[in-house]
Structure formats: C-alpha cells, structure tokens
Design a protein around this motif. Sequence first.
Motif, short mmCIF file in Angstrom:
data_model
loop_
_atom_site.label_atom_id
_atom_site.label_comp_id
_atom_site.label_asym_id
_atom_site.label_seq_id
_atom_site.Cartn_x
_atom_site.Cartn_y
_atom_site.Cartn_z
N GLU A 171 0.83 -1.21 0.00
CA GLU A 171 0.00 0.00 0.00
C GLU A 171 0.86 1.26 0.00
N ASP A 172 2.12 1.16 0.44
CA ASP A 172 3.02 2.31 0.37
C ASP A 172 3.27 2.71 -1.09
N HIS A 173 3.41 1.72 -1.96
CA HIS A 173 3.56 2.01 -3.39
C HIS A 173 2.31 2.72 -3.92
N VAL A 174 1.13 2.27 -3.46
CA VAL A 174 -0.13 2.89 -3.93
C VAL A 174 -0.15 4.37 -3.55
N ASN A 175 0.28 4.69 -2.33
CA ASN A 175 0.32 6.09 -1.90
C ASN A 175 1.25 6.92 -2.78
N LEU A 176 2.42 6.37 -3.09
CA LEU A 176 3.36 7.09 -3.94
C LEU A 176 2.78 7.27 -5.34
N ILE A 177 2.16 6.25 -5.87
CA ILE A 177 1.55 6.33 -7.20
C ILE A 177 0.46 7.39 -7.22
N LYS A 178 -0.34 7.44 -6.16
CA LYS A 178 -1.41 8.45 -6.07
C LYS A 178 -0.83 9.86 -6.11
N ALA A 179 0.27 10.09 -5.38
CA ALA A 179 0.90 11.42 -5.37
C ALA A 179 1.44 11.76 -6.76
N LEU A 180 2.07 10.81 -7.42
CA LEU A 180 2.62 11.05 -8.75
C LEU A 180 1.52 11.33 -9.77
N ILE A 181 0.42 10.61 -9.68
CA ILE A 181 -0.69 10.85 -10.61
C ILE A 181 -1.27 12.24 -10.41
N ARG A 182 -1.42 12.64 -9.15
CA ARG A 182 -1.94 13.98 -8.90
C ARG A 182 -0.99 15.06 -9.38
N LYS A 183 0.30 14.74 -9.39
CA LYS A 183 1.29 15.68 -9.94
C LYS A 183 1.26 15.70 -11.46
N GLY A 184 0.60 14.73 -12.06
CA GLY A 184 0.57 14.64 -13.52
C GLY A 184 1.74 13.88 -14.10
N ASP A 185 2.45 13.12 -13.28
CA ASP A 185 3.63 12.38 -13.74
C ASP A 185 3.24 10.92 -13.98
N ALA A 186 2.56 10.68 -15.11
CA ALA A 186 2.07 9.34 -15.41
C ALA A 186 3.22 8.37 -15.66
N ALA A 187 4.30 8.86 -16.27
CA ALA A 187 5.43 7.98 -16.59
C ALA A 187 6.05 7.40 -15.32
N GLN A 188 6.28 8.27 -14.32
CA GLN A 188 6.86 7.81 -13.06
C GLN A 188 5.89 6.89 -12.31
N ALA A 189 4.59 7.22 -12.39
CA ALA A 189 3.59 6.37 -11.75
C ALA A 189 3.64 4.96 -12.35
N GLY A 190 3.77 4.88 -13.66
CA GLY A 190 3.88 3.58 -14.32
C GLY A 190 5.11 2.83 -13.88
N ALA A 191 6.21 3.55 -13.70
CA ALA A 191 7.46 2.90 -13.25
C ALA A 191 7.31 2.34 -11.84
N ILE A 192 6.61 3.06 -10.98
CA ILE A 192 6.41 2.58 -9.61
C ILE A 192 5.49 1.36 -9.60
N ILE A 193 4.49 1.34 -10.50
CA ILE A 193 3.63 0.16 -10.60
C ILE A 193 4.46 -1.07 -10.99
#
Length: 539
Positions: free
Chosen positions: A308-330
């Motif tokens: 769930e820690d990864h989910v929190n980071l992904i949520k922050a990245l998506i809200r920042k508009g950084d889809a590429a980094q969010a995909g990398a964290i997934i």
Amino acid sequence: MQENANLTVLVIDPNPVMRASLHNMLTLASISKIDFAVSSGTAIKQLAKRSYDIILCEYDLGSGLDDGQDGQQLLEDLRHHKLIGLLTIFIMITSEGVYSKVVSAAELTPTDYILKPFTVDALAGRIARALERRSVFLPAFQLIGQDNAREAIASCVRGEASHPRYAPEFVRLRAELHASLNEQAEAEVLYGAVLAAKPAGWARLGLARTLAAQQRFDEAEALLAALVADHPKLMAAYDLRSRCLEMTGAPKLAQSALEDAVAISPHMVRRLRKLGEVALEAGDLAVAEKSFRQVVAKARYSEFRDPEDHVNLIKALIRKGDAAQAGAIIRDLEKSLRGNPNTEACKAFSKAMLAEATGNADAVHEELHAAVRAGAGLSGKLKLALARSCLASQLDTRASEVVLSVINDAGSGVTVQQATSVFVKAGRPDLADSVKLQLKAQAQQRLEVALEKTGAGDFKGAVQTLLEARHLSPGNLPVMIAAAGAILRQIDAMGWAPKLAEHCAGMLDTIRKLDSAHPELARLNNAYTAAKRKYGMSA
C-alpha cells in the motif's frame, strides 16, 4: 549468579567482535542461553518464533547497510507489532556521544541503557537492576497480559505503596491503564497530580493524550506546542500535535508539525507515511511524493513491507501529472513485492488510478473489478478509497461490496458510520441505507445462530457471534440485550472474564441511555451485580 542460569538472551549487533565480547561477558555472568542476530531483520524473524527474557541491542545497527534503521526504531517496530511484551527486558547499548540524543528523542524507551565501553560487572549490574524492576512490576504486567486492566490498576496502587522508589512509574502505568479503559477523566487526574509536583515531560504528553481522546483538541494542541518548545526532541509530542491540528481543520499546520519531527528523526517509516498522507490532503504534492518515496525506499529493508506504500506514492505522482513515473512505480511494485498477498489488489487499484488519469474508462472498470476481487486483505483505509473510485465509475454494486467487506472485518478499525459515510459524501444516501439494511439482516442471522449455540451449551461461541452482530449493527437494541445476557451466562458458567465484563458494563450503560425502562434492563443489571459479587469483584 545461579538465578541467571535460566535466563534467555538475544544479542542484536552487526559487529562480530562485539557479539563475541558480549557472549563472553554473559557467560561470566552465568548466562548461557544466548542467541544472536546481526541485523534488525534477523532479529524480527527470531522474535516472531520465540520470546526472550532479555534483549541486548546495539543502537547503531546500520554498519554500512542502506536501511537506515537504528536500535530505537527496531524497538518501536517490535512494540508496534507486538513481538515483545512488557516482561521482556530491552537494554540498549550505545556510546556516550549518542546517548544524549537517543534518550531525549526516544518515543518508546528501553528498560535501560548501557554506555560503551563497559565491564562484565557493569553489564551484570544493569541486568540485575532490570530483573529487580521486572519482579516489582510482574503482578501488574501479568494482569495486563490477561486483559485484566481493572485489577492491574489495583495492583499498581499496591505496588506504589510497597515500592515508593518506583512510584512515578506505577502512576504512569495506572494512568495509561485508565486511558485504555476509556476512563480519560481518571487518567487526567493522575497526570495532573504528577504535574502539580513536577513538570515531567511524559506526564504532559499523557495529559495531552487524554485531552485529545476527549476531543478537546484545542487544549491538547496548546499543551503540546509548549511541550515541544521545552522538549524539542520528544518525538511523540509532534505526532500527537499533528493529529490535533488535523482534527481542528488545519492540515498545513499539521504537516508542518510532522516536518519538524522528520527533520529531527528522519528514519521512522510510520511518521514519514503519515507526513505523506497529511501533505497529500493539504495539496503539497512535492512533500507527499518525497515522503512516500522515502517510505518505499526504507521499507525495502523491513520485515513489514506493505504494497500500500507504493499505492500512496503512485497516487501522489498521478496527482502531480507524472504518469510515466507512476507507471514505473507500478512495475516496481509488481517486481519487488511479488508473493505478497495484497500485491495484486494494489497493482490493480494503481492501474485503475493511472487509467483514469489518462482517460481510459474501459481500463478503469477492468482494473477496479480486479482490485475488488483480489482486495480481501487490504487495509480499511485503502478499501474505502477503492469504494470511492468504484462510485466515481458508477460501479455501485462493487462499491457496496467493498464497504460491506470493510464493516464485516472487525479488525479494520472502521465503524459502520465511517464506512457508510463514503456513500453519503458521494451524494448516494440510498446506497448507505441499502448497506445498513443488509447489515441489520446479517445481525439478525447472527442472533439466530447465537441462540442455537446457547442451546448447545457453546456460551463462548454465542458471545463471539453476538459481538460480531453488535459490530455490524451497533445501535441495535435487541442485539445488545442478547449480547449482554450471553456474556453474563458465559461468566456465570466459566468464570470472570475482565474484558468481557467491561464490554457488558458498556452495553448496559448504552441500553440505559437508549431505553431506561426496557423490561430486560433490571434483570441484566441484577445478573451483572450478582456475577461481580460471586467472583469477588464487587469492591
């Protein structure tokens, strides 16, 4: 030192020379049952399998590793995850230069500290002192282990009179026990009496906790602001102050309090996680991303990793508009946490959030369905977030399914009101009413099952079933009447059970408030009084 022969000791130290030295010292002190751990991870694995009388732990556990965890943080992990109890003696080994920093910032204190370098006699003396203290507190600790907080309080009163040297510690334990019973007023009086004699930091913190528990958040926050000014390294005060500020609608100030704490003590994963959550709520995406990145990085070396820690980071990245980094964290989530039972659900939910951000509605639906199917083990908080996403995508049935699973999980810490508020806040009170009707039906089914169990003489089973029914339908008067009666039958047949007795007393108070003229109330009150008299609890 024959009395030491049966003691079991776990030495936690990455340095082989120091481990050998401690082994020799313990042997000279007539202690031979010694195990070793070279890191926090190996210590946690050993403590998950067995308990020890004494733990000797080096403060500096890093020794070139990247996890950044020290002995204090290990202690807090062990206490948080209940891997060591009150009877375990935890002695921290540290240098004089580090000691002043450690002792002032300690959130959960060890039994004792010993400063390097030290002799066999010094170590033996520390152990003897710790064993003496344990024997003094043993009656109270045993009662706490039996969930008998009421008798433990009485034991503390006796201990305070018999052992004046330990009087402040007994008062502190009494106050904490009263707080655990939700007797905040009693705890407040005890802390106030201590503070009238001496401005002890622990008593000020305890008083603030009781005020916060009574929802007197402004008073608690003012007390904590003064406390951190006087004791800037009392870390728990920052955490509580942040929560008080959050509850009074000041997320930016709550974030600031946590940032101050992280600046002093940067490695505590739970605090970093909370900072990320508060920053996300306050809209500070840069701090949220930084905090969650640190949580993911530090947890990589922990035995308590949580996808769930990864989910929190992904949520922050998506809200920042950084889809590429969010995909990398997934992708990192999928790779690094393969085998964790919650990884599939977290991955699916993360993909759903990313698909929503990129406008792929079909993928959102597909991934949300997958997350719900695999999400049985998720935390209550993440399940509610999943329910909100399902509602936003018009997946009403899935949202209801998730909310019901949260409520049916008594360990989730989520009340019926909190869970159904997801629907109310989304403008769907009809769904909230529907779920409540289903819960009422489930509670009725449990009532019938409990009746069958009672008829078969399974009193414990009947009580457990009725407590589940009460959790599902907390304001249900017939359920409370049945549950209180079942508890009293179990106590009468099987002996006094302190925790159940507290449950029963609380239910009787609630029944009295809901319907003071209820025909069953007098009978239940009489049965409760008779049970107390029977088992010598009347006083």
